[in-house]
Design an enzyme around this catalytic site. Structure first.
Site, PDB file in Angstrom:
ATOM      1  N   LYS A 102       0.841  -1.207   0.000  1.00 45.95           N
ATOM      2  CA  LYS A 102       0.000   0.000   0.000  1.00 45.95           C
ATOM      3  C   LYS A 102       0.875   1.256   0.000  1.00 45.95           C
ATOM      4  CE  LYS A 102      -3.823  -2.275   2.324  1.00 45.95           C
ATOM      5  NZ  LYS A 102      -4.310  -2.765   3.589  1.00 45.95           N
ATOM      6  N   GLN A 115      -5.020  -1.597   9.689  1.00 45.99           N
ATOM      7  CA  GLN A 115      -5.027  -2.940   9.087  1.00 45.99           C
ATOM      8  C   GLN A 115      -5.744  -3.934  10.009  1.00 45.99           C
ATOM      9  OE1 GLN A 115      -3.925  -3.722   5.998  1.00 45.99           O
ATOM     10  NE2 GLN A 115      -4.472  -5.857   6.261  1.00 45.99           N
ATOM     11  N   ASP A 154     -11.306   3.179   4.133  1.00 47.21           N
ATOM     12  CA  ASP A 154     -11.710   1.775   4.128  1.00 47.21           C
ATOM     13  C   ASP A 154     -13.225   1.634   3.981  1.00 47.21           C
ATOM     14  OD1 ASP A 154      -9.949  -0.371   4.302  1.00 47.21           O
ATOM     15  OD2 ASP A 154      -9.459   0.052   6.397  1.00 47.21           O
TER      16      ASP A 154
HETATM   17  N1  GUN Z   1      -7.681  -6.684   6.031  1.00 50.34           N
HETATM   18  C1  GUN Z   1      -8.070  -7.351   4.905  1.00 50.34           C
HETATM   19  N2  GUN Z   1      -8.653  -6.520   4.020  1.00 50.34           N
HETATM   20  C2  GUN Z   1      -8.638  -5.293   4.609  1.00 50.34           C
HETATM   21  C3  GUN Z   1      -9.097  -4.015   4.183  1.00 50.34           C
HETATM   22  O1  GUN Z   1      -9.653  -3.827   3.091  1.00 50.34           O
HETATM   23  N3  GUN Z   1      -8.894  -2.994   5.072  1.00 50.34           N
HETATM   24  C4  GUN Z   1      -8.304  -3.183   6.287  1.00 50.34           C
HETATM   25  N4  GUN Z   1      -8.171  -2.128   7.076  1.00 50.34           N
HETATM   26  N5  GUN Z   1      -7.874  -4.353   6.703  1.00 50.34           N
HETATM   27  C5  GUN Z   1      -8.040  -5.397   5.864  1.00 50.34           C
END
Ligand code: GUN
Length: 297
Positions: A53, A97, A120
């Site tokens: 990311k 995350q 998100d």
């Molecule tokens: N863990 C797996 N997919 C995601 C996501 O799209 N956002 C976040 N914050 N954690 C994740």
């Protein structure tokens, strides 16, 4: 004839190029879109996602901050970090995350994020906006990416039987909300299946578009597919493979080799949905930055 591959790598690249152009326009006008990613603990798979990311943001000329916290971080400390990012003018998007290591609890962390920075799309304000069809909220990245995969590979969603396997807050529920919207790239007829669904195959065999996000390797097999269906595999399962240098390989929830013989279009794992999630995160961050810039005018 085997199904065409839906190439998430190249569609994600196209979106990232569009996002980089939008970011450049914002930078010219004095706002560099900024994303903060918070990673708590040492989960190796999460660390890989978080690194990619950050790298993708930098490639698009965006500002990127990664905050790595030890697994022993308390709930109160984590909330404090979120508060600081909420009031940081250089940050327009915040992602914590998931999953968080126990005993940390996700709901109060998600609610603590300023909904205007919730790239998100997990905050109840944004979840509600998606459900009622308000376009100024944020849509969770994985379902938003799947919608783009379908639209950009020419799959007609309007009127289609869309069957989703899995009802998580990250994929299944927002995917359903997105596909039933009265909007371009939506207007599907949606069924959501889950652990308690009595006869999964009965539903999947009706699907023109089948989206599988159950987290179970090989759950969906060829006899569960309607001939000509478009199949989107969100699964990302590690299975032991002594022939691989790492000792494991990644597989989806769909038995790719057999399903490919029945479907008309299918996403590979890896290289399907995964790259789209990051592209949509960047897209949401640029939208967040643009909204902050407009509000400051
Ligand atoms: N863990 C797996 N997919 C995601 C996501 O799209 N956002 C976040 N914050 N954690 C994740």
């Amino acid at each position: 004839m085997p199904a065409d591959l839906i190439d998430g790598v190249s569609i994600a690249r196209e979106i990232r190029r569009e996002v980089a152009e939008e970011a450049a326009r914002l930078i010219e006008r004095g706002t560099r879109p900024g994303l903060a990613v918070v990673l708590v603990g040492e989960d190796p798979a999460s660390a890989v996602y978080v690194r990619s990311k950050g790298k993708a943001c930098e490639e698009a000329g965006m500002h990127s901050v990664t905050i790595k916290l030890p697994a022993a971080t308390s709930q109160a400390e984590l909330l404090l970090y979120v508060e600081r990012l909420n009031s940081d003018p250089l940050i327009h998007g915040i992602l914590v995350q998931m999953p968080l290591p126990a005993p940390l609890e996700a709901d109060s962390v998600i609610r603590a994020i300023d909904p205007r920075k919730d790239v998100d799309g997990f905050h109840p304000i944004n979840v509600g906006k998606l459900l009622v069809g308000e376009r100024d909220g944020f849509v969770p990245c994985t379902p938003a990416g799947i919608q783009q995969l379908l639209v950009r590979s020419g799959v007609e969603i309007a009127g289609a039987e869309c069957v989703i396997v899995g009802r998580s807050n990250i994929v299944g529920k927002p995917m359903a909300a997105l596909l039933i919207q009265d909007a371009v790239g939506a207007n599907g007829t949606v069924t959501v299946c889950h652990r308690h669904t009595r006869d999964l195959g009965l539903h999947t065999r009706r699907a023109d578009i089948l989206i599988v996000a159950a987290g179970r390797a090989g759950l969906v097999t060829a006899e569960m597919i309607r001939p000509g269906a478009a199949v989107i595999d969100v699964g990302m399962n590690r299975i032991d493979d002594p022939t691989s240098p790492r000792g494991y390989r990644l597989v989806g929830d769909v038995d790719f080799e057999t399903v490919q013989q029945v479907a008309s279009k299918i996403t590979p794992v890896p290289g399907g949905v995964g790259p789209m999630t990051i592209a949509m995160l960047m897209s949401n961050t640029v939208r967040a930055a643009a909204a902050f810039a407009r509000a400051a005018e």
